[in-house]
Motif scaffolding. Structure first.
Motif, mmCIF file in Angstrom:
data_model
loop_
_atom_site.group_PDB
_atom_site.id
_atom_site.type_symbol
_atom_site.label_atom_id
_atom_site.label_comp_id
_atom_site.label_asym_id
_atom_site.label_seq_id
_atom_site.Cartn_x
_atom_site.Cartn_y
_atom_site.Cartn_z
ATOM 1 N N LEU A 209 0.583 -1.316 0.224
ATOM 2 C CA LEU A 209 0.110 0.066 -0.032
ATOM 3 C C LEU A 209 0.732 1.009 -0.102
ATOM 4 C CD1 LEU A 209 -2.777 0.924 -0.091
ATOM 5 C CD2 LEU A 209 -2.746 0.805 2.581
ATOM 6 N N MET A 210 1.658 1.359 0.724
ATOM 7 C CA MET A 210 2.715 2.440 0.987
ATOM 8 C C MET A 210 3.924 2.074 -0.615
ATOM 9 S SD MET A 210 3.769 4.386 3.734
ATOM 10 C CE MET A 210 5.216 4.246 3.600
ATOM 11 N N ARG A 211 4.124 1.604 -1.514
ATOM 12 C CA ARG A 211 4.037 1.458 -2.598
ATOM 13 C C ARG A 211 3.060 2.373 -3.725
ATOM 14 N NH1 ARG A 211 9.218 0.069 -4.965
ATOM 15 N NH2 ARG A 211 9.522 -1.720 -2.887
ATOM 16 N N ALA A 212 2.423 1.525 -3.832
ATOM 17 C CA ALA A 212 0.985 1.613 -4.497
ATOM 18 C C ALA A 212 0.441 2.883 -4.294
ATOM 19 C CB ALA A 212 0.132 0.718 -4.095
ATOM 20 N N SER A 213 0.256 3.837 -3.149
ATOM 21 C CA SER A 213 0.110 5.178 -2.631
ATOM 22 C C SER A 213 1.226 6.152 -3.573
ATOM 23 C CB SER A 213 0.047 5.387 -1.294
ATOM 24 O OG SER A 213 -1.137 4.592 -0.796
ATOM 25 N N ALA A 214 2.163 5.610 -2.777
ATOM 26 C CA ALA A 214 2.922 6.852 -3.857
ATOM 27 C C ALA A 214 3.245 7.324 -5.273
ATOM 28 C CB ALA A 214 4.506 6.314 -3.167
ATOM 29 N N PRO A 246 13.390 2.715 9.902
ATOM 30 C CA PRO A 246 12.106 2.878 9.110
ATOM 31 C C PRO A 246 12.392 4.125 7.781
ATOM 32 C CG PRO A 246 11.456 3.218 11.820
ATOM 33 C CD PRO A 246 12.962 2.877 11.593
ATOM 34 N N THR A 247 13.397 4.664 7.947
ATOM 35 C CA THR A 247 14.205 5.815 6.801
ATOM 36 C C THR A 247 13.936 4.725 5.668
ATOM 37 O OG1 THR A 247 14.358 7.673 8.765
ATOM 38 C CG2 THR A 247 14.818 8.184 6.300
ATOM 39 N N GLU A 248 14.652 3.928 5.987
ATOM 40 C CA GLU A 248 16.067 3.007 4.808
ATOM 41 C C GLU A 248 14.229 2.079 4.455
ATOM 42 O OE1 GLU A 248 19.773 1.871 6.603
ATOM 43 O OE2 GLU A 248 18.300 1.136 7.329
ATOM 44 N N TYR A 249 13.595 1.943 4.688
ATOM 45 C CA TYR A 249 12.267 1.165 4.483
ATOM 46 C C TYR A 249 11.165 1.700 3.488
ATOM 47 C CZ TYR A 249 7.616 -1.288 5.148
ATOM 48 O OH TYR A 249 6.595 -1.999 5.008
ATOM 49 N N VAL A 250 11.182 2.879 4.383
ATOM 50 C CA VAL A 250 9.845 3.691 3.163
ATOM 51 C C VAL A 250 10.967 4.694 1.994
ATOM 52 C CG1 VAL A 250 8.707 4.273 5.179
ATOM 53 C CG2 VAL A 250 10.042 6.482 4.981
ATOM 54 N N ALA A 251 12.014 4.621 2.273
ATOM 55 C CA ALA A 251 13.005 5.590 0.851
ATOM 56 C C ALA A 251 12.964 4.292 0.031
ATOM 57 C CB ALA A 251 13.873 6.043 1.113
ATOM 58 N N LEU A 253 10.666 2.057 -0.825
ATOM 59 C CA LEU A 253 9.694 2.607 -1.345
ATOM 60 C C LEU A 253 9.070 3.663 -1.585
ATOM 61 C CD1 LEU A 253 6.632 0.715 2.039
ATOM 62 C CD2 LEU A 253 8.214 -0.592 -0.184
ATOM 63 N N GLY A 254 9.509 4.671 -2.259
ATOM 64 C CA GLY A 254 9.495 5.536 -2.764
ATOM 65 C C GLY A 254 9.196 6.218 -2.321
ATOM 66 N N TRP A 255 9.777 7.039 -0.656
ATOM 67 C CA TRP A 255 9.219 7.638 0.568
ATOM 68 C C TRP A 255 9.788 8.737 0.453
ATOM 69 C CZ3 TRP A 255 3.567 8.632 2.301
ATOM 70 C CH2 TRP A 255 3.104 8.602 1.665
ATOM 71 N N THR A 256 10.315 9.481 -0.666
ATOM 72 C CA THR A 256 11.320 9.942 0.058
ATOM 73 C C THR A 256 11.399 11.423 -0.998
ATOM 74 O OG1 THR A 256 13.189 9.801 -1.280
ATOM 75 C CG2 THR A 256 13.500 9.318 1.250
ATOM 76 N N GLY A 257 11.510 12.630 -0.711
ATOM 77 C CA GLY A 257 11.467 13.546 -2.235
ATOM 78 C C GLY A 257 10.918 14.895 -1.372
ATOM 79 N N PRO A 258 11.020 15.887 -3.167
ATOM 80 C CA PRO A 258 9.909 16.688 -1.838
ATOM 81 C C PRO A 258 8.635 16.904 -2.124
ATOM 82 C CG PRO A 258 11.317 17.128 -4.341
ATOM 83 C CD PRO A 258 12.141 16.328 -3.227
ATOM 84 N N ASP A 259 7.619 16.178 -2.802
ATOM 85 C CA ASP A 259 6.916 16.046 -2.667
ATOM 86 C C ASP A 259 5.902 15.362 -1.076
ATOM 87 O OD1 ASP A 259 7.715 13.850 -3.483
ATOM 88 O OD2 ASP A 259 5.875 13.358 -5.330
ATOM 89 N N VAL A 260 6.798 14.756 -0.018
ATOM 90 C CA VAL A 260 6.731 14.530 1.101
ATOM 91 C C VAL A 260 6.958 15.164 2.036
ATOM 92 C CG1 VAL A 260 7.634 11.487 2.033
ATOM 93 C CG2 VAL A 260 7.463 11.873 -0.375
ATOM 94 N N ASP A 270 22.455 9.392 12.223
ATOM 95 C CA ASP A 270 22.841 10.469 11.264
ATOM 96 C C ASP A 270 22.405 10.056 9.514
ATOM 97 O OD1 ASP A 270 24.273 11.102 13.196
ATOM 98 O OD2 ASP A 270 26.031 10.777 13.256
ATOM 99 N N ASP A 271 22.347 8.901 9.303
ATOM 100 C CA ASP A 271 22.081 8.190 7.977
ATOM 101 C C ASP A 271 20.882 8.913 7.764
ATOM 102 O OD1 ASP A 271 25.220 7.243 7.316
ATOM 103 O OD2 ASP A 271 23.810 5.175 8.109
ATOM 104 N N ALA A 272 19.829 8.369 8.178
ATOM 105 C CA ALA A 272 18.052 9.042 8.024
ATOM 106 C C ALA A 272 18.452 10.607 7.408
ATOM 107 C CB ALA A 272 18.080 8.408 9.098
#
Length: 447
Positions: A209-214, A246-251, A253-260, A270-272
């Motif tokens: 659902l995360m990927r499809a919603s993105a 959590p940050t690696e997981y959602v990234a 799935l397409g969940w980073t960027g200026p629209d997120v 620090d990596d997150a």
């Protein structure tokens, strides 16, 4: 309308201790020092002496329906709190949501808020048109509104946190999300309503659902929102279930960027921090709720320095019974200094996060968040000549560090919503009574 004699803080770099703003229709026509040029034709002149004029505050994270479920599980962790509240929330319907949202939005207006988001992800099967109820409430109160069509599809039987009876299946969520955008989202300049898509969190939503919603959000041209890294429990959940943060997981799935934009983002390594900053991803910092639930203190100084776009949010009223945006401005500064020292965040930086920072998170910084000609006339005029503030040397410090001052005037698109600390658009006493009745009904349903 002309406002003059106030200390004007544009947030875009200029301040005018005795300044003016001229409003033409729903836009700012002029801003500067001294008396205002008088426009032709009929106009109202507002005497701003003794007041501070700022952009209206922008609330980047909320759960409006929770206004009618406040005061429960007050000494609980996030997961304990959620397990207590889910049975109550399962009883919400269109009436409850509209009533709660009206109360929450009216209260936000009285705290200087001109734009609010809402993250609504609980859709009981017999609840009715809940998103429509939210939009209707915002229209009645008169605030600019960015509702998000939230979702949950990972119930308790599948290893998630929410009860199975409040989750939806993936296809139903995607269909409802597309319908919500078609029905309510207005991409036009000056829009009063814009919609985003917002699966709830890694522990209540499947990766599918995360990927499809993105993918759907980007196809439809709307923004994306979710909770992320709010507590250590969530970090442990992601490491155990997905083998990553959590940050690696959602990234992935397409969940980073200026629209997120992420709500909370408290527990980041620090990596997150670098990943969020380098991708221009937004963060809704919710210091009061994070303190209420004992979640921790977000690394706001580090996030800002890394390039992240940071705004402020009150979060749901069931985890922040005050729900005053001005509290978030103050607490963001105090929490940052508590862990980072007195220079970790300045009073003007805190105000910027509550205004222009929030506008950037929502992709509206070309229209709101600062006082500049051509921008929408979303303005808050604060009275600072009373006992609590009159002798504070710096009016911005008076607003940020002092007690919440009376709100002399709140304009949304040039339209008065609050005057002399009273909401003009709804009867707040009647709304309070209705909210109390809904609160009682929901508790009775849950027993």
């Amino acid at each position: 309308m002309v406002i003059e004699g106030a200390h004007v803080v544009t947030v875009s770099g200029r301040e005018y201790p005795d300044g003016h703003v001229v409003i033409d229709g729903d836009r700012i026509a002029a801003v500067g020092p001294g008396p205002a040029p008088r426009p032709d034709g009929e106009h109202r002149v507002v005497d701003g002496r003794g007041c501070l004029l700022t952009p209206g505050l922008v609330n980047t994270h909320h759960h409006l329906y929770q206004w009618v479920t406040r005061g429960l599980a007050v000494d609980a962790t996030l997961f304990e709190w959620l397990r207590t509240l889910y049975p109550v929330w399962a009883g919400i319907d269109e009436h409850a949501v509209r009533t709660g949202a009206t109360g929450a939005l009216a209260h936000l207006a009285r705290s200087g808020t001109t734009t609010s988001t809402d993250h609504h992800y609980v859709f009981p099967r017999e609840g009715g048109d809940l998103l429509g109820a939210l939009v209707t409430a915002a229209g009645e109160v008169g605030l600019r509104f960015h509702p998000t069509r939230g979702s949950m599809d990972l119930g308790r039987s599948a290893g998630g946190l929410p009860p199975d009876h409040v989750v939806e299946d993936l296809d139903a969520v995607l269909t409802a999300s597309a319908e919500a955008v078609k029905r309510w989202h207005d991409p036009a300049p000056g829009a009063m309503v814009r919609v985003a898509l917002a699966p709830c969190s890694p522990f209540s939503v499947t990766g599918e659902l995360m990927r499809a919603s993105a993918e759907l959000g980007r196809e439809l041209g709307v923004r994306l929102h979710t909770h992320l890294a709010e507590t250590r429990d969530e970090v442990d959940f992601c490491r155990e279930r997905f083998g990553c943060t959590p940050t690696e997981y959602v990234a992935d799935l397409g969940w980073t960027g200026p629209d997120v934009w992420f709500a909370h983002a408290v527990h980041l390594d620090d990596d997150a921090v670098r990943a969020i900053g380098s991708t221009g991803t937004g963060v809704a910092h919710c210091p009061t709720s994070n303190g209420r639930l004992g979640a921790g203190i977000a690394r706001i100084r580090d996030l800002r320095d890394a390039g992240a776009v940071v705004g402020l949010g009150v979060d749901g009223a069931a985890s922040n019974e005050s729900s005053l945006m001005l509290d978030e401005v103050r607490h963001s500064l105090l929490f940052a200094r508590a862990v980072g020292g007195p220079t970790a965040l300045g009073v003007r930086e805190a105000l910027e996060m509550g205004t222009l920072g929030g506008a950037r998170v929502l992709g509206r910084d070309d229209e709101i968040g600062s006082i500049e000609p051509g921008k929408l006339a979303d303005l808050a005029l604060w009275r600072l000549d009373g006992l609590a503030h009159a002798d504070v040397a710096d009016p911005v410090a008076a607003l940020v560090l002092g007690s919440p001052p009376p709100l002399e005037l709140l304009l949304v698109g040039g339209r008065p919503v609050v005057e002399h600390d009273e909401v003009l658009t709804v009867d707040t006493e009647a709304v309070a009574a209705a909210c109390a009745a809904v609160h009682r009904d929901l508790l009775e349903k849950a027993t």
